[in-house]
Design an enzyme around this catalytic site. Structure first.
Site, PDB file in Angstrom:
ATOM      1  N   ASP A  10     -44.506  40.726  45.396  1.00 25.10           N
ATOM      2  CA  ASP A  10     -43.931  41.363  46.599  1.00 25.10           C
ATOM      3  C   ASP A  10     -44.840  41.343  47.830  1.00 25.10           C
ATOM      4  O   ASP A  10     -45.004  42.367  48.515  1.00 25.10           O
ATOM      5  CB  ASP A  10     -43.529  42.820  46.286  1.00 25.10           C
ATOM      6  N   LYS A 111     -35.683  40.277  42.720  1.00 26.65           N
ATOM      7  CA  LYS A 111     -35.335  41.438  41.891  1.00 26.65           C
ATOM      8  C   LYS A 111     -34.777  42.540  42.786  1.00 26.65           C
ATOM      9  O   LYS A 111     -34.990  42.516  43.999  1.00 26.65           O
ATOM     10  CB  LYS A 111     -36.570  41.933  41.133  1.00 26.65           C
ATOM     11  N   CYS A 156     -44.608  48.111  41.678  1.00 30.01           N
ATOM     12  CA  CYS A 156     -44.185  46.796  41.184  1.00 30.01           C
ATOM     13  C   CYS A 156     -45.293  46.058  40.441  1.00 30.01           C
ATOM     14  O   CYS A 156     -45.021  45.363  39.465  1.00 30.01           O
ATOM     15  CB  CYS A 156     -43.599  45.982  42.331  1.00 30.01           C
TER      16      CYS A 156
END
Ligand SMILES: [Zn+2]
Length: 213
Positions: A10, A111, A156
């Site tokens: 990310d 995701k 994450c």
């Protein structure tokens, strides 16, 4: 031969300075990522990136529940922190950081597309109800070891690392390539301890370069 891959979690505009869910010093991870990309490319190792990729009305957004961002609640039976709107599909905020060597990224795993559940891990949603394509991608290439870094340490990165360990991967975490949200000030330190306790090996970038030749 045992194969290894770099997994960049990310590294998106919304988690960096000026973004909707900016993580303190998030941008400073991009240099670490680019150094690791060069290191992996020189050794023929794969480079993957993940993207948080939400529909505009995602259930993890505080705006959908008329509550303040960072409050706790429940989403479809699971505990949920409600976030500012972030990483909306196709938005500028959802793009990978412009200074990241994006040309080196061989696959991008998205995701968080299902509005009814959040997805911190790059492998599964938060309820382990559905898989992303990550594990299949790695298995097809006989990749059994991961180098993981990115944003955010306490969400994450942590859940990606814990799932990877549970799936049997050897996991190395590059700590200075991670930054946390730190809703509570100790969250990132706690997350690193949890990852190590579960079996991940923690390195700084310098340690990694020194010990891995
Ligand atoms: Zn998200």
């Amino acid at each position: 031969m045992k194969q290894r891959a770099l997994l960049l979690v990310d590294l998106q505009n919304d988690f960096c300075a000026g973004g909707a869910l900016a993580v303190y010093e998030g941008d400073s991870t991009v240099d670490v990522a680019n150094t690791l990309i060069d290191w992996c490319e020189a050794r023929g190792e794969a480079v993957l990136a993940t993207q948080d990729w939400h529909p505009a009305h995602h259930g993890s957004f505080a705006s959908q529940h008329n509550v303040e961002p960072f409050t706790q609640g429940e989403l479809d039976g699971l505990p949920q922190t409600f976030w500012p709107d972030h990483c909306v599909q196709e938005s500028e905020g959802a793009q990978l950081h412009p200074l990241l060597n994006r040309a080196a990224v061989q696959a991008t795993i998205r995701k968080g597309e299902n509005p009814a559940i959040d997805s911190y891990s790059a492998f599964f949603d938060n309820g382990h109800r559905q898989k992303t394509g990550l594990e299949a991608w790695l298995r097809q290439r006989d990749i059994v070891e991961l180098i993981v870094m990115g944003l955010a340490t306490d969400y994450c990165v942590k859940f990606t690392v814990l799932d990877a360990l549970q799936l049997g991967y050897t996991v190395n975490v590059i700590t200075d390539g991670c930054r946390g949200v730190n809703v509570q000030p100790q969250d990132s330190a706690q997350a690193f301890m949890e990852m190590a306790a579960a079996g991940a090996t923690l390195y700084t970038l310098a340690d990694w370069q020194e010990t891995q030749g």
